[in-house]
Scaffold this motif. Sequence first.
Motif, PDB file in Angstrom:
ATOM      1  N   TYR A   1      13.567  -0.277   0.164  1.00  0.00           N
ATOM      2  CA  TYR A   1      12.627   0.816   0.369  1.00  0.00           C
ATOM      3  C   TYR A   1      12.632   1.395   1.779  1.00  0.00           C
TER       4      TYR A   1
ATOM      5  N   ALA B   1       0.828  -1.203   0.000  1.00  0.00           N
ATOM      6  CA  ALA B   1       0.000   0.000   0.000  1.00  0.00           C
ATOM      7  C   ALA B   1       0.865   1.257   0.000  1.00  0.00           C
ATOM      8  N   LYS B   2       2.089   1.142   0.505  1.00  0.00           N
ATOM      9  CA  LYS B   2       2.991   2.292   0.569  1.00  0.00           C
ATOM     10  C   LYS B   2       4.104   2.230  -0.482  1.00  0.00           C
ATOM     11  N   PHE B   3       4.609   1.041  -0.751  1.00  0.00           N
ATOM     12  CA  PHE B   3       5.750   0.876  -1.666  1.00  0.00           C
ATOM     13  C   PHE B   3       5.360  -0.085  -2.773  1.00  0.00           C
TER      14      PHE B   3
END
Length: 122
Positions: free
Chosen positions: A121, A60-62
């Motif tokens: 990340y 959802a973020k990366f």
Amino acid sequence: MKLFLILGAINGFLAVALGAFGAHGLEDKLSEKALGTWDKAVTYQMFHTMALLVTGLLLAKFQSGGMIWAGWLFFAGIVLFSGSLYTYSTTGIKVFALITPLGGVAFLAGWILLGYSVSKYL
């Protein structure tokens, strides 16, 4: 990726349901060894359900191809590893036990890819 969160929720439900079924529905029907095999399948399914959920949250973020592959490998590992152990423990057909290591390799590869992707990340 929302799909891994959904797969994680489904597999979490299944792991709890299959664990309860093994403890209450199979206790008088399977040998101790077969019940131990069933329990191992439940344990690995639940651990890798958590891995699916973490992978979905990270995605959802990366956005990472490695993380996507990790999620699919965790899911394939659940199907191959836990699925083959559930089947083997209830049928005794040894060919299913031969599939189990393929699921283990999928789990290992998923953890390597997840670790590598996170290191890029975070």
